[in-house]
Design an enzyme around this catalytic site. Sequence first.
Site, PDB file in Angstrom:
ATOM      1  N   GLY A  11       0.833  -1.203   0.000  1.00 26.80           N
ATOM      2  CA  GLY A  11       0.000   0.000   0.000  1.00 26.80           C
ATOM      3  C   GLY A  11       0.867   1.252   0.000  1.00 26.80           C
ATOM      4  O   GLY A  11       2.005   1.227  -0.499  1.00 26.80           O
ATOM      5  N   GLY A  14       4.104   0.829   2.285  1.00 28.11           N
ATOM      6  CA  GLY A  14       4.949  -0.251   1.769  1.00 28.11           C
ATOM      7  C   GLY A  14       5.605   0.105   0.438  1.00 28.11           C
ATOM      8  O   GLY A  14       6.813  -0.081   0.263  1.00 28.11           O
ATOM      9  N   HIS A 176       3.372   5.147  20.595  1.00 29.29           N
ATOM     10  CA  HIS A 176       3.059   5.896  19.375  1.00 29.29           C
ATOM     11  C   HIS A 176       1.587   6.270  19.460  1.00 29.29           C
ATOM     12  O   HIS A 176       0.733   5.578  18.976  1.00 29.29           O
ATOM     13  CB  HIS A 176       3.319   4.990  18.169  1.00 29.29           C
ATOM     14  CG  HIS A 176       3.202   5.688  16.862  1.00 29.29           C
ATOM     15  ND1 HIS A 176       3.769   6.909  16.610  1.00 29.29           N
ATOM     16  CD2 HIS A 176       2.604   5.317  15.695  1.00 29.29           C
ATOM     17  CE1 HIS A 176       3.515   7.257  15.352  1.00 29.29           C
ATOM     18  NE2 HIS A 176       2.801   6.313  14.788  1.00 29.29           N
TER      19      HIS A 176
HETATM   20  N1  APR Z   1      -0.922  -9.733   3.915  1.00 29.33           N
HETATM   21  C1  APR Z   1      -0.300  -8.838   3.142  1.00 29.33           C
HETATM   22  N2  APR Z   1      -0.788  -7.607   2.903  1.00 29.33           N
HETATM   23  C2  APR Z   1      -1.947  -7.287   3.458  1.00 29.33           C
HETATM   24  C3  APR Z   1      -2.661  -8.166   4.307  1.00 29.33           C
HETATM   25  C4  APR Z   1      -2.095  -9.449   4.527  1.00 29.33           C
HETATM   26  N3  APR Z   1      -2.691 -10.354   5.297  1.00 29.33           N
HETATM   27  N4  APR Z   1      -3.786  -7.532   4.707  1.00 29.33           N
HETATM   28  C5  APR Z   1      -3.783  -6.310   4.166  1.00 29.33           C
HETATM   29  N5  APR Z   1      -2.684  -6.149   3.404  1.00 29.33           N
HETATM   30  C6  APR Z   1      -2.269  -5.003   2.592  1.00 29.33           C
HETATM   31  C7  APR Z   1      -3.444  -4.321   1.900  1.00 29.33           C
HETATM   32  O1  APR Z   1      -3.892  -5.057   0.776  1.00 29.33           O
HETATM   33  C8  APR Z   1      -2.813  -2.977   1.522  1.00 29.33           C
HETATM   34  O2  APR Z   1      -2.261  -3.000   0.213  1.00 29.33           O
HETATM   35  O3  APR Z   1      -1.706  -3.978   3.374  1.00 29.33           O
HETATM   36  C9  APR Z   1      -1.710  -2.793   2.560  1.00 29.33           C
HETATM   37  C10 APR Z   1      -1.920  -1.583   3.461  1.00 29.33           C
HETATM   38  O4  APR Z   1      -1.790  -0.459   2.660  1.00 29.33           O
HETATM   39  P1  APR Z   1      -2.659   0.892   2.851  1.00 29.33           P
HETATM   40  O5  APR Z   1      -4.086   0.532   3.056  1.00 29.33           O
HETATM   41  O6  APR Z   1      -2.265   1.807   1.736  1.00 29.33           O
HETATM   42  O7  APR Z   1      -2.150   1.459   4.242  1.00 29.33           O
HETATM   43  P2  APR Z   1      -0.818   2.324   4.510  1.00 29.33           P
HETATM   44  O8  APR Z   1      -1.133   3.759   4.411  1.00 29.33           O
HETATM   45  O9  APR Z   1       0.297   1.773   3.697  1.00 29.33           O
HETATM   46  O10 APR Z   1      -0.581   1.991   6.049  1.00 29.33           O
HETATM   47  C11 APR Z   1      -0.166   0.703   6.455  1.00 29.33           C
HETATM   48  O11 APR Z   1       1.054   1.488   8.350  1.00 29.33           O
HETATM   49  O12 APR Z   1       1.297   3.620   9.197  1.00 29.33           O
HETATM   50  C12 APR Z   1       0.636   2.391   9.333  1.00 29.33           C
HETATM   51  O13 APR Z   1      -1.506   2.965  10.330  1.00 29.33           O
HETATM   52  C13 APR Z   1      -0.869   2.540   9.142  1.00 29.33           C
HETATM   53  O14 APR Z   1      -1.446   0.317   9.871  1.00 29.33           O
HETATM   54  C14 APR Z   1      -1.254   1.152   8.738  1.00 29.33           C
HETATM   55  C15 APR Z   1      -0.018   0.660   7.960  1.00 29.33           C
END
Ligand code: APR
Length: 312
Positions: A11, A14, A176
């Site tokens: 996401g 990442g 945090h």
């Molecule tokens: N395995 C792998 N990836 C997963 C899984 C899983 N079981 N479940 C969810 N995901 C992926 C989602 O498909 C998505 O692409 O995790 C990604 C999260 O990305 P975003 O929704 O864009 O969130 P992001 O802004 O990247 O934040 C991720 O970091 O800062 C923290 O609070 C924030 O917990 C959140 C995390």
Amino acid sequence: MDKKAAVIGAGNVGATAAMRLAEKELADVVLIDILEGVPAGKALDLMEAAPIEKHDAKVAGVSGDYGAAEGADIVIITAGIPRKPGMSRDDLLSTNMGIMRSVTEQIAKVAPEAVLIIVSNPLDAMCHVAYETSGFPKNRVIGMAGVLDSARFRTFIAMELGVSVENTHAFVLGGHGDTMVPLPRYSTVAGIPITELLSPERIEALVDRTRNGGAEIVGLLKTGSAYYAPASAAVEMAEAILKDKKKILPCAALLQGEYGIKDLFIGVPVKLGAGGAEEIIQIRLTDEEQAALNHSADAVRKLVEDVKRLSA
Ligand code: APR
């Protein structure tokens, strides 16, 4: 590259972390997500930027295949879901707990020597889940929070004083969340404590903005949370580990009596090197600072108890 990094969750955080890892040529990168196509698409897009950005790191993206993370030196875990309307904190906690558990179980099998950098929220609780599920020693499970919170504090100090961010240094301890503990006494501009440069009222205002730094961005973005600075923070930690720099950064680490706190992941200064969290640095706190840290620890402990309650 001779190092390998796996980034779980392709996401916002990442993918940005993958970009920075590759552009700094810190490691070859594997992006893993449950979504079909997205990790492969983002990885290919990043590879196609490489000739322009002038790096030779390889970026690959896969859906669900943890075999791709085999032998990774470092794993940055950003998988999770953000809170959606109508969801309680417990709903978020239990969903992300399940995700963190399944991710770390699989990572522990394919990359048993990796250092884990946890980014998913609620951070301190997610560190506990990753630590318990992976069975890794405590030095190889580290949470990213303090580097980000300190960077936010440094940004606001630089803006306030009209100086280069490079002149600023700041320390933020604790969980945090709302209870984080910025330490103005140890926060400096060109080595001068900010307590010599700013009035107590202005410092309090900057501390307040730091505490609400995440919420300020969410309020502006509306559809998600911050990701550029969180990704930078995770990659600074990864760099210190991959290059065995012995760099002291504020990170969430498992305390075993340090600062009078036991069995809790919380933000403290940590020396990062090839072994992960190689040493927890104990700095002397005033009674007031220690009380603020204890208060923060209480809030984290409550979250960890919620994790146990939801797992029962
Ligand atoms: N395995 C792998 N990836 C997963 C899984 C899983 N079981 N479940 C969810 N995901 C992926 C989602 O498909 C998505 O692409 O995790 C990604 C999260 O990305 P975003 O929704 O864009 O969130 P992001 O802004 O990247 O934040 C991720 O970091 O800062 C923290 O609070 C924030 O917990 C959140 C995390």
